[in-house]
Design a protein around this motif. Sequence first.
Motif, PDB file in Angstrom:
ATOM      1  N   THR A  29       0.677  -1.115   0.103  1.00  0.00           N
ATOM      2  CA  THR A  29      -0.213  -0.012  -0.138  1.00  0.00           C
ATOM      3  C   THR A  29       0.911   1.238   0.343  1.00  0.00           C
ATOM      4  OG1 THR A  29      -1.848   1.220   1.079  1.00  0.00           O
ATOM      5  CG2 THR A  29      -0.264  -0.259   2.452  1.00  0.00           C
ATOM      6  N   THR A  30       0.061   2.463  -0.396  1.00  0.00           N
ATOM      7  CA  THR A  30       0.815   3.805  -0.565  1.00  0.00           C
ATOM      8  C   THR A  30       1.029   4.366   0.954  1.00  0.00           C
ATOM      9  OG1 THR A  30      -0.536   4.839  -1.630  1.00  0.00           O
ATOM     10  CG2 THR A  30       0.938   3.423  -2.996  1.00  0.00           C
ATOM     11  N   GLU A  31      -0.351   4.349   1.686  1.00  0.00           N
ATOM     12  CA  GLU A  31      -0.293   4.894   2.752  1.00  0.00           C
ATOM     13  C   GLU A  31       0.549   4.117   3.851  1.00  0.00           C
ATOM     14  OE1 GLU A  31      -4.810   4.321   3.843  1.00  0.00           O
ATOM     15  OE2 GLU A  31      -5.017   4.414   1.913  1.00  0.00           O
ATOM     16  N   HIS A  32       0.476   5.483   4.480  1.00  0.00           N
ATOM     17  CA  HIS A  32       1.870   5.021   5.666  1.00  0.00           C
ATOM     18  C   HIS A  32       1.269   6.118   7.127  1.00  0.00           C
ATOM     19  CE1 HIS A  32       3.340   8.240   3.716  1.00  0.00           C
ATOM     20  NE2 HIS A  32       4.097   8.517   5.032  1.00  0.00           N
ATOM     21  N   LEU A  33       2.217   5.293   8.175  1.00  0.00           N
ATOM     22  CA  LEU A  33       1.796   6.290   9.236  1.00  0.00           C
ATOM     23  C   LEU A  33       3.530   6.398   9.458  1.00  0.00           C
ATOM     24  CD1 LEU A  33       0.919   3.185  11.359  1.00  0.00           C
ATOM     25  CD2 LEU A  33      -0.583   5.140  10.345  1.00  0.00           C
TER      26      LEU A  33
ATOM     27  N   CYS B 226      14.002   8.681   0.265  1.00  0.00           N
ATOM     28  CA  CYS B 226      14.658   7.780  -0.405  1.00  0.00           C
ATOM     29  C   CYS B 226      13.654   6.828  -1.015  1.00  0.00           C
ATOM     30  CB  CYS B 226      15.780   7.729  -1.103  1.00  0.00           C
ATOM     31  SG  CYS B 226      16.710   6.466   0.763  1.00  0.00           S
ATOM     32  N   ASP B 227      12.639   6.837   0.025  1.00  0.00           N
ATOM     33  CA  ASP B 227      11.786   5.567  -0.249  1.00  0.00           C
ATOM     34  C   ASP B 227      12.781   4.439   0.578  1.00  0.00           C
ATOM     35  OD1 ASP B 227       9.104   5.153   0.242  1.00  0.00           O
ATOM     36  OD2 ASP B 227       9.511   4.239  -1.695  1.00  0.00           O
ATOM     37  N   GLU B 228      14.210   3.967   0.512  1.00  0.00           N
ATOM     38  CA  GLU B 228      14.333   2.932   0.963  1.00  0.00           C
ATOM     39  C   GLU B 228      13.933   2.464   2.173  1.00  0.00           C
ATOM     40  OE1 GLU B 228      16.522   1.154  -0.731  1.00  0.00           O
ATOM     41  OE2 GLU B 228      15.936   2.005  -2.382  1.00  0.00           O
ATOM     42  N   VAL B 229      14.606   1.135   2.789  1.00  0.00           N
ATOM     43  CA  VAL B 229      14.127   0.619   3.853  1.00  0.00           C
ATOM     44  C   VAL B 229      15.291   1.006   4.703  1.00  0.00           C
ATOM     45  CG1 VAL B 229      13.913  -1.716   5.183  1.00  0.00           C
ATOM     46  CG2 VAL B 229      12.765  -1.241   3.667  1.00  0.00           C
ATOM     47  N   VAL B 230      15.465   1.566   5.821  1.00  0.00           N
ATOM     48  CA  VAL B 230      15.821   1.804   7.422  1.00  0.00           C
ATOM     49  C   VAL B 230      16.050   1.246   8.509  1.00  0.00           C
ATOM     50  CG1 VAL B 230      16.877   3.837   6.361  1.00  0.00           C
ATOM     51  CG2 VAL B 230      15.026   3.799   8.016  1.00  0.00           C
ATOM     52  N   LEU B 231      14.501   0.265   8.236  1.00  0.00           N
ATOM     53  CA  LEU B 231      14.663  -0.243  10.282  1.00  0.00           C
ATOM     54  C   LEU B 231      13.304  -1.241   9.567  1.00  0.00           C
ATOM     55  CD1 LEU B 231      13.815   1.160  13.243  1.00  0.00           C
ATOM     56  CD2 LEU B 231      12.214   0.389  12.584  1.00  0.00           C
ATOM     57  N   ARG B 232      13.237  -2.793  10.212  1.00  0.00           N
ATOM     58  CA  ARG B 232      12.210  -3.330  10.165  1.00  0.00           C
ATOM     59  C   ARG B 232      12.134  -4.045  11.579  1.00  0.00           C
ATOM     60  NH1 ARG B 232      16.136  -4.352   5.787  1.00  0.00           N
ATOM     61  NH2 ARG B 232      15.258  -4.412   3.934  1.00  0.00           N
TER      62      ARG B 232
ATOM     63  N   VAL C  58       6.305   4.841   8.104  1.00  0.00           N
ATOM     64  CA  VAL C  58       6.427   3.407   8.558  1.00  0.00           C
ATOM     65  C   VAL C  58       5.114   2.431   7.942  1.00  0.00           C
ATOM     66  CG1 VAL C  58       5.918   2.489  11.193  1.00  0.00           C
ATOM     67  CG2 VAL C  58       7.083   4.235  10.662  1.00  0.00           C
ATOM     68  N   TYR C  59       5.323   1.641   7.511  1.00  0.00           N
ATOM     69  CA  TYR C  59       4.306   0.386   6.589  1.00  0.00           C
ATOM     70  C   TYR C  59       4.681  -0.886   8.208  1.00  0.00           C
ATOM     71  CZ  TYR C  59       4.846   3.644   2.777  1.00  0.00           C
ATOM     72  OH  TYR C  59       5.566   4.523   1.945  1.00  0.00           O
ATOM     73  N   GLY C  60       3.188  -1.593   7.914  1.00  0.00           N
ATOM     74  CA  GLY C  60       2.572  -2.173   8.983  1.00  0.00           C
ATOM     75  C   GLY C  60       1.401  -2.862   9.705  1.00  0.00           C
TER      76      GLY C  60
END
Length: 88
Positions: free
Chosen positions: A2-6, A58-64, A44-46
């Motif tokens: 999804t393109t929606e995020h917190l 840049c939209d790269e993942v920095v944390l999981r 944040v996505y999830g």
Amino acid sequence: MTTEHLDGNALAGPLGEIFAVDVTTCTGRCASCGLTTPVASLHVYGPEPGLVARCPGCDEVVLRLVRAPGAAWLDLRGTVCLRVNLPD
């Protein structure tokens, strides 16, 4: 996906279970573009199967972060460094 995020404030509770400080007030540097920004400004996505935080630049993942009963897995490989403000 999804393109929606917190915003990164969604990480306050989950990371609060792991760290003694409020990590959302910390400043991190993206390993991809070098943007230095508060964790609270990450996208944040999830939450399932875990939380994924992306750089607002840049939209790269920095944390999981994946949480299970009795354990948590934290992946910060997209973060060059994390500056934690501590009391004097």
